[in-house]
Motif scaffolding. Structure first.
Motif, short mmCIF file in Angstrom:
data_model
loop_
_atom_site.label_atom_id
_atom_site.label_comp_id
_atom_site.label_asym_id
_atom_site.label_seq_id
_atom_site.Cartn_x
_atom_site.Cartn_y
_atom_site.Cartn_z
N GLN A 131 6.49 -2.20 10.10
CA GLN A 131 5.94 -2.20 8.74
C GLN A 131 4.48 -1.76 8.70
OE1 GLN A 131 9.20 -2.43 7.41
NE2 GLN A 131 7.91 -3.12 5.71
N MET A 132 3.83 -1.73 9.85
CA MET A 132 2.44 -1.27 9.89
C MET A 132 2.32 0.20 9.50
SD MET A 132 0.05 -3.46 10.58
CE MET A 132 -0.16 -5.13 11.21
N PHE A 133 3.41 0.96 9.60
CA PHE A 133 3.38 2.38 9.27
C PHE A 133 3.64 2.64 7.78
CE2 PHE A 133 4.56 2.15 13.77
CZ PHE A 133 3.59 2.97 14.33
N ILE A 134 3.89 1.55 7.04
CA ILE A 134 4.14 1.65 5.60
C ILE A 134 2.91 1.16 4.86
CG2 ILE A 134 5.59 0.89 3.68
CD1 ILE A 134 7.86 0.52 5.69
N THR A 135 2.44 1.95 3.89
CA THR A 135 1.25 1.59 3.12
C THR A 135 1.67 1.08 1.75
OG1 THR A 135 -0.04 3.27 4.27
CG2 THR A 135 -0.94 2.43 2.20
N THR A 136 1.08 -0.01 1.34
CA THR A 136 1.40 -0.57 0.02
C THR A 136 0.85 0.34 -1.08
OG1 THR A 136 -0.60 -1.92 -0.04
CG2 THR A 136 1.36 -2.90 0.95
N PRO A 137 1.55 0.47 -2.22
CA PRO A 137 1.16 1.45 -3.24
C PRO A 137 -0.16 1.18 -3.95
CG PRO A 137 3.01 0.11 -3.99
CD PRO A 137 2.80 -0.21 -2.55
N SER A 138 -0.47 -0.08 -4.25
CA SER A 138 -1.67 -0.39 -5.04
C SER A 138 -2.89 -0.67 -4.17
CB SER A 138 -1.41 -1.59 -5.96
OG SER A 138 -0.39 -1.30 -6.89
N LEU A 139 -2.74 -1.56 -3.22
CA LEU A 139 -3.88 -1.92 -2.37
C LEU A 139 -4.10 -0.94 -1.24
CD1 LEU A 139 -3.23 -5.78 -2.13
CD2 LEU A 139 -4.93 -4.61 -3.52
N GLU A 140 -3.06 -0.15 -0.92
CA GLU A 140 -3.14 0.87 0.14
C GLU A 140 -3.56 0.25 1.48
OE1 GLU A 140 -5.64 4.01 -1.25
OE2 GLU A 140 -4.15 4.75 -2.67
N ILE A 141 -2.86 -0.82 1.83
CA ILE A 141 -3.06 -1.45 3.12
C ILE A 141 -1.72 -1.48 3.85
CG2 ILE A 141 -4.99 -2.87 2.32
CD1 ILE A 141 -3.07 -5.21 2.06
N PRO A 142 -1.70 -1.63 5.18
CA PRO A 142 -0.43 -1.65 5.90
C PRO A 142 0.45 -2.83 5.48
CG PRO A 142 -2.26 -1.30 7.41
CD PRO A 142 -2.86 -1.67 6.09
N ASP A 143 1.72 -2.56 5.22
CA ASP A 143 2.64 -3.63 4.86
C ASP A 143 2.88 -4.58 6.01
OD1 ASP A 143 4.50 -4.75 2.84
OD2 ASP A 143 6.00 -4.27 4.36
#
Length: 625
Positions: A131-143
């Motif tokens: 999940q570290m390779f996925i970025t959250t849409p609003s905060l733009e941090i690693p999931d």
């Protein structure tokens, strides 16, 4: 539903005592962190409501941040619950064993919990890394920062389980339990080819016999689900254990489930602030002079406060101590009070904002707003039915008459109770009018209760602020135990789906004679049985996704079906001899179950009639949608 406090704590050497002390210190730190998370979650969601509805400037990141913190709150709350022995489980059977045999069963349960946690720890780490390779849409941090809660929680629960074993178990118990676990696991492994050849009949071995045996010996429901699912996946499917972790994450990450800890906190605040007591005082002044009037007060009080705390035991414990002493003074028999308390607990889960309603909405894709609207009339029908029994029984009892409270007293208690009476209306209108979602509305209730409670405290000085911190830790622990069941049951439901059982169940039940009403009757029987063993939330998470598609295929409205399911589970939960809620009501009432057994059936009988009426008349559930 927790480890018995009278179990002996065995003296250990310095190294073991040091480890246990270290674990307790870590859990206290975890408790402090969960309190912070609860406060932050409440603040974030309330800020989102104010920004959107008052300032007309929505916070696009609020739900995302709340979701990230939510999974951490869930996992850390599960750690606290495990360390305290407060994960939901069936204790009716092991409670009858001798202390030595109960300790043995606890040891076996803890060993199986350890086995499960060891098996999922590395997959949980792998899941977080992916999940570290996925970025959250609003905060733009690693999931992965969100998913990291899984391995951290599993590791802390591992440490806590080891500490529990060190604190309570003897070497002899450990050795014998290890032999039993190895024999059971080895037998299942060697029988793998035979089990695979059985087709879907092997589901009975894993998800009926294995889970049933685990629950019977007191293993927490969540971990009984997890162990059975892990064994099935490992032996039958050979799928990677990562599946269990990803499904757990999916099951516990529904943003709507964030309402669970927040409504639990709201229920605790209602008791702490004194608002719940003001309701009881008002209804007692209004109806106390009527023959059997306090029985109606008990009914009304459970109608108003039930379903918010997340625990039927907590609901009953909030009402009974305030009413029972006065009811006994007026000649009511303790066993009659326990029977009535048990039955009122069975019929109030459809009243919003019930956590069972929220769970059904989350896992079965049903509108929570519709459930909140549809749940009131079924509860009214059940309340009237139980009230009729109260009326008849009160006429047969030779009770002393009571003086009617002066109108001045009634008006005074009404004015004092008015803030508490406004709260349910505020919560329901906020959802119906679109001010807040079902998740956010709890924060409105929390803010309202805090403000009103503090104003009342200025005049009455009744709040013990030393109880606030323990109350928040208790909220986190209960939330963790509920949500871990949902996560484990989601993984288990995946296994059932992959086996093809779900599709076969749907096709079979659609062909059942009797049409929609026949299916509803089968549902009542099924969920009454499940409710007596599993309680509401785990039963819904496990079987709701399987049976709701069948109901839809038969043309049964989702809200109507939800009400039938919930009332059937409540009936099972409080029906002796298996219903754990029945024994909880007896314990709170301080009455032997044997004395209550024959008195509760009259109440449960009319509750069953009310349930059949709700099932037969869909308008009761859907007429106001």
């Amino acid at each position: 539903m927790h480890l018995d406090s009278d179990f002996p704590v065995i003296e250990r050497g310095g190294l073991v005592r040091g480890f246990v002390t270290f674990n307790d210190a870590v859990v206290r730190l975890v408790g402090f962190i969960t309190v912070i998370l609860l406060v932050v979650e409440t603040t974030i969601l309330l800020s989102g409501v104010i920004s959107r509805y008052v300032l007309h400037a929505p916070l696009t990141w609020s739900d995302e941040l709340a979701s990230i913190l939510f999974i951490w709150l869930t996992m850390l709350g599960s750690v606290i619950a495990l360390n305290r022995g407060e994960h939901m489980r069936l204790t009716a059977l092991i409670g009858r064993l001798t202390p030595a045999k109960r300790v043995w069963c606890e040891t076996l349960g803890l060993l199986l919990i350890l086995l499960f946690l060891v098996m999922v720890l590395m997959p949980a780490v792998e899941h977080a890394e992916e999940q570290m390779f996925i970025t959250t849409p609003s905060l733009e941090i690693p999931d992965g920062l969100r998913a990291a809660a899984m391995p951290v929680g599993v590791a802390l629960m591992l440490m806590s389980a080891v500490a529990q074993l060190a604190r309570r178990s003897t070497i002899k118990d450990l050795a014998s339990c290890l032999v039993v676990a190895v024999l059971i696991g080895g037998a299942l492994w060697l029988a793998g080819p035979l089990l695979i050849g059985m087709g879907n009949f092997n589901l009975v071995i894993f998800f009926v016999l294995l889970i049933g045996a685990g629950i019977a010996v007191g293993i927490p429901i969540a971990f009984a689900f997890g162990v059975a699912t892990m064994a099935y996946i490992e032996i039958i499917t050979h799928a990677p254990m990562l599946i269990v972790v990803t499904r757990m994450d999916e099951g516990m990450s529904h943003i709507v489930l964030l309402a669970v800890p927040l409504f639990i906190m709201l229920g605790a605040l209602l008791q702490l602030s004194g608002l719940a007591r003001t309701l009881i005082d008002f209804m007692a002044s209004l109806l106390g002079h009527v023959r059997g009037g306090l029985q109606y007060v008990l009914l009304g009080a459970m109608f108003l406060v039930s379903g918010i705390s997340g625990s039927k035991v907590a609901d009953m414990a909030a009402v009974a101590p305030a009413l029972f002493p006065e009811m006994k003074k007026r000649g009511q028999k303790p066993e009659e009070l326990a029977a009535l308390l048990s039955t009122t607990g069975a019929m109030t889960e459809t009243i919003p904002p019930s956590l069972v309603l929220i769970t059904i909405g989350a896992v079965c894709s049903v509108s929570i707003t519709s459930l909140f609207i549809g749940g009131l009339m079924p509860a009214v029908v059940c309340t009237i039915a139980i009230g009729i029994v109260c009326w008849f029984r009160a006429r047969k009892e030779n009770l002393p008459t009571q003086v009617r409270a002066p109108m001045a007293v009634v008006v005074k208690t009404l004015l004092i109770a008015m803030p508490a009476l406004i709260l349910p209306v505020l919560i329901r209108l906020s959802v119906i009018e679109g001010v807040a979602t079902a998740t956010e509305v709890s924060t409105i209730g929390i803010a309202y209760t805090i403000v009103v409670g503090l104003i009342m405290h200025i005049f009455q000085r009744h709040i013990d602020f030393r109880r606030v911190y323990p109350m928040l830790v208790d909220t986190a622990a209960l939330s963790g135990s509920i949500l871990l069941i949902i996560g484990m049951a989601t993984a288990m439901a995946w296994a059932l789906t992959q086996s093809g059982f779900s599709a076969k169940l749907v096709s079979t039940m659609i062909q059942i004679s009797g049409g929609p009403f026949g299916f509803l009757l089968i549902t009542i029987v099924l969920f009454a049985i499940l409710g007596s063993v599993l309680e509401g939330i785990p039963a819904i998470v496990l079987f709701g996704p399987l049976l709701f598609p069948v109901a839809r295929a038969l043309g049964i409205d989702d809200v109507h079906y939800s009400m039938v399911v919930i009332l059937a589970m409540g009936l099972g939960l409080f029906a002796p001899p298996l219903g754990v809620g029945f024994y909880a009501a007896c314990a709170i009432s301080k009455v032997s179950p044997d004395q209550v057994f024959h008195r509760v059936w009259g109440y449960l009988g009319v509750l069953l009639i009310a349930l059949l009426i709700v099932a037969a008349v869909p308008w009761i559930s859907t007429g106001f949608l």
